[in-house]
Scaffold this active site. Structure first.
Site, mmCIF file in Angstrom:
data_model
loop_
_atom_site.group_PDB
_atom_site.id
_atom_site.type_symbol
_atom_site.label_atom_id
_atom_site.label_comp_id
_atom_site.label_asym_id
_atom_site.label_seq_id
_atom_site.Cartn_x
_atom_site.Cartn_y
_atom_site.Cartn_z
ATOM 1 N N ARG A 158 0.867 -1.187 0.000
ATOM 2 C CA ARG A 158 0.000 0.000 0.000
ATOM 3 C C ARG A 158 0.903 1.237 0.000
ATOM 4 O O ARG A 158 2.066 1.141 0.415
ATOM 5 C CB ARG A 158 -0.853 0.029 1.280
ATOM 6 N N ARG A 190 -10.374 3.811 5.148
ATOM 7 C CA ARG A 190 -8.927 3.612 4.997
ATOM 8 C C ARG A 190 -8.502 3.678 3.527
ATOM 9 O O ARG A 190 -7.348 3.942 3.217
ATOM 10 C CB ARG A 190 -8.530 2.270 5.636
ATOM 11 N N ARG A 241 -12.687 -9.358 2.955
ATOM 12 C CA ARG A 241 -12.250 -9.054 4.326
ATOM 13 C C ARG A 241 -13.444 -9.037 5.291
ATOM 14 O O ARG A 241 -13.328 -9.491 6.432
ATOM 15 C CB ARG A 241 -11.495 -7.724 4.348
HETATM 16 N N1 LIG Z 1 -10.718 3.222 17.824
HETATM 17 C C1 LIG Z 1 -10.767 3.666 16.577
HETATM 18 N N2 LIG Z 1 -11.686 4.582 16.229
HETATM 19 C C2 LIG Z 1 -11.769 5.040 14.950
HETATM 20 N N3 LIG Z 1 -10.962 4.651 13.929
HETATM 21 C C3 LIG Z 1 -10.025 3.730 14.230
HETATM 22 C C4 LIG Z 1 -9.878 3.189 15.555
HETATM 23 N N4 LIG Z 1 -8.857 2.299 15.543
HETATM 24 C C5 LIG Z 1 -8.385 2.268 14.276
HETATM 25 N N5 LIG Z 1 -9.072 3.123 13.491
HETATM 26 C C6 LIG Z 1 -8.890 3.366 12.042
HETATM 27 O O1 LIG Z 1 -9.413 2.207 11.392
HETATM 28 C C7 LIG Z 1 -8.639 1.883 10.242
HETATM 29 C C8 LIG Z 1 -8.162 0.439 10.358
HETATM 30 O O2 LIG Z 1 -7.177 0.357 11.381
HETATM 31 P P1 LIG Z 1 -5.863 -0.523 11.201
HETATM 32 O O3 LIG Z 1 -5.284 -0.295 9.849
HETATM 33 O O4 LIG Z 1 -5.021 -0.278 12.388
HETATM 34 O O5 LIG Z 1 -6.520 -1.976 11.253
HETATM 35 P P2 LIG Z 1 -5.848 -3.408 11.212
HETATM 36 O O6 LIG Z 1 -6.588 -4.262 12.170
HETATM 37 O O7 LIG Z 1 -4.386 -3.290 11.404
HETATM 38 O O8 LIG Z 1 -6.164 -3.858 9.723
HETATM 39 P P3 LIG Z 1 -5.382 -4.920 8.786
HETATM 40 O O9 LIG Z 1 -5.466 -6.243 9.447
HETATM 41 O O10 LIG Z 1 -6.130 -4.850 7.483
HETATM 42 O O11 LIG Z 1 -3.957 -4.441 8.625
HETATM 43 C C9 LIG Z 1 -7.483 2.880 10.174
HETATM 44 O O12 LIG Z 1 -7.799 3.874 9.227
HETATM 45 C C10 LIG Z 1 -7.436 3.463 11.597
HETATM 46 O O13 LIG Z 1 -6.980 4.796 11.602
HETATM 47 N N1 LIG Z 2 -1.641 -16.005 9.221
HETATM 48 C C1 LIG Z 2 -1.049 -14.825 8.989
HETATM 49 N N2 LIG Z 2 -1.793 -13.714 8.869
HETATM 50 C C2 LIG Z 2 -1.161 -12.548 8.659
HETATM 51 C C3 LIG Z 2 0.235 -12.460 8.581
HETATM 52 N N3 LIG Z 2 0.573 -11.164 8.373
HETATM 53 C C4 LIG Z 2 -0.584 -10.473 8.343
HETATM 54 N N4 LIG Z 2 -1.622 -11.305 8.525
HETATM 55 C C5 LIG Z 2 -3.055 -10.991 8.574
HETATM 56 O O1 LIG Z 2 -3.519 -10.763 7.269
HETATM 57 C C6 LIG Z 2 -4.665 -9.933 7.318
HETATM 58 C C7 LIG Z 2 -4.578 -8.874 6.262
HETATM 59 O O2 LIG Z 2 -3.460 -8.034 6.457
HETATM 60 P P1 LIG Z 2 -3.263 -6.742 5.533
HETATM 61 O O3 LIG Z 2 -1.951 -6.151 5.960
HETATM 62 O O4 LIG Z 2 -3.277 -7.197 4.115
HETATM 63 O O5 LIG Z 2 -4.430 -5.829 5.821
HETATM 64 C C8 LIG Z 2 -4.720 -9.346 8.739
HETATM 65 O O6 LIG Z 2 -5.742 -10.028 9.437
HETATM 66 C C9 LIG Z 2 -3.378 -9.709 9.328
HETATM 67 O O7 LIG Z 2 -3.457 -9.959 10.718
HETATM 68 C C10 LIG Z 2 0.996 -13.653 8.729
HETATM 69 O O8 LIG Z 2 2.229 -13.680 8.673
HETATM 70 N N5 LIG Z 2 0.312 -14.799 8.928
#
Ligand SMILES: Nc1ncnc2c1ncn2[C@@H]1O[C@H](COP(=O)(O)OP(=O)(O)OP(=O)(O)O)[C@@H](O)[C@H]1O
Ligand SMILES: Nc1nc2c(ncn2[C@@H]2O[C@H](COP(=O)(O)O)[C@@H](O)[C@H]2O)c(=O)[nH]1
Length: 196
Positions: A44, A137, A148
């Site tokens: 990204r 996002r 997703r």
């Molecule tokens: N408590 C909250 N309130 C509002 N927005 C939030 C909150 N926590 C996270 N976000 C927003 O929600 C979006 C998703 O958060 P984030 O990218 O951290 O999720 P993630 O679980 O890491 O997703 P992925 O598994 O796809 O990487 C982001 O744009 C973030 O800024």
């Molecule tokens: N089983 C695994 N899941 C993983 C790993 N690294 C990330 N993740 C999960 O994939 C989804 C999507 O991630 P994104 O970065 O494309 O948004 C998210 O639920 C991550 O927790 C891994 O090594 N193994």
């Protein structure tokens, strides 16, 4: 002294795992190390190869899996993701709390290893709020967003099963969710600081 326990952060895509993890790492410099996963998805904007992920091809990753380079791997939303042994060893060698961000399939596979992490699930307050966060996002196509959301429904059900997670944190208010996450990790954070 035994090293600090790793931390497995899981939960639906968009629930806020990366947001919470980045804050934790920023506010506790030199305490946590991120296990950099491999993935076949495209980077990204702003993501760096080797820092956010090791971006790779399906062919190269499948070869690595056959060689036994990974402790777990899973297909998620049309792409392969996996945790290499090297990613974890890099962090453990520095005596840091190793953070693994993995989906629910990864959680189940890690349970068959001797890693002994703390398992934390980050959950959204509702499907509606999750969908809004993912849309806002602006990282997904309509197709990948729907995949997703489908995976999120399964994740939200499985996370309720007793014994899968040590704690489930509902990320409604970010400040409160962050405090909850920090509290659970106090003992491990202190272990690392005392050893430094
Ligand atoms: N408590 C909250 N309130 C509002 N927005 C939030 C909150 N926590 C996270 N976000 C927003 O929600 C979006 C998703 O958060 P984030 O990218 O951290 O999720 P993630 O679980 O890491 O997703 P992925 O598994 O796809 O990487 C982001 O744009 C973030 O800024
Ligand atoms: N089983 C695994 N899941 C993983 C790993 N690294 C990330 N993740 C999960 O994939 C989804 C999507 O991630 P994104 O970065 O494309 O948004 C998210 O639920 C991550 O927790 C891994 O090594 N193994």
């Amino acid at each position: 002294m035994s090293g600090p326990r790793p931390l497995v952060l899981s939960g639906p895509s968009g629930a806020g795992k990366s947001t919470l993890m980045k804050r934790l790492m920023k506010e506790h410099e030199g305490v946590f190390g991120f296990s950099v996963s491999h993935t076949t998805r495209s980077p990204r904007p702003g993501e760096e190869n080797g820092k956010d992920y090791h971006f790779t091809t399906r062919e190269a990753m499948e070869e690595g899996i056959s060689r036994g380079d990974f402790i777990e791997n899973a297909e998620f939303s049309g792409n392969l993701y996996g945790t290499s042994k090297a990613a974890i060893e890099d962090v453990l060698a520095k005596n840091l709390i190793c953070i693994l961000d993995v989906d629910i399939q990864g959680v189940k596979r890690i349970k068959d290893t001797d890693l002994n992490p703390i398992y934390i699930s980050i959950q959204p307050p509702s499907m509606e709020i999750l969908e809004k966060r993912l849309r806002d996002r602006q990282t997904e196509t309509e197709e990948s967003l729907q995949k997703r959301l489908d995976a999120a429904r399964i994740d939200m059900e499985l996370s309720k099963e007793p014994g899968v997670f040590d704690i489930v944190i509902i990320n409604d208010d970010l400040e409160r969710a962050y405090e909850e996450l920090k509290d659970v990790l106090t003992e491990e954070i202190n272990k690392v600081r005392e050893a430094q």
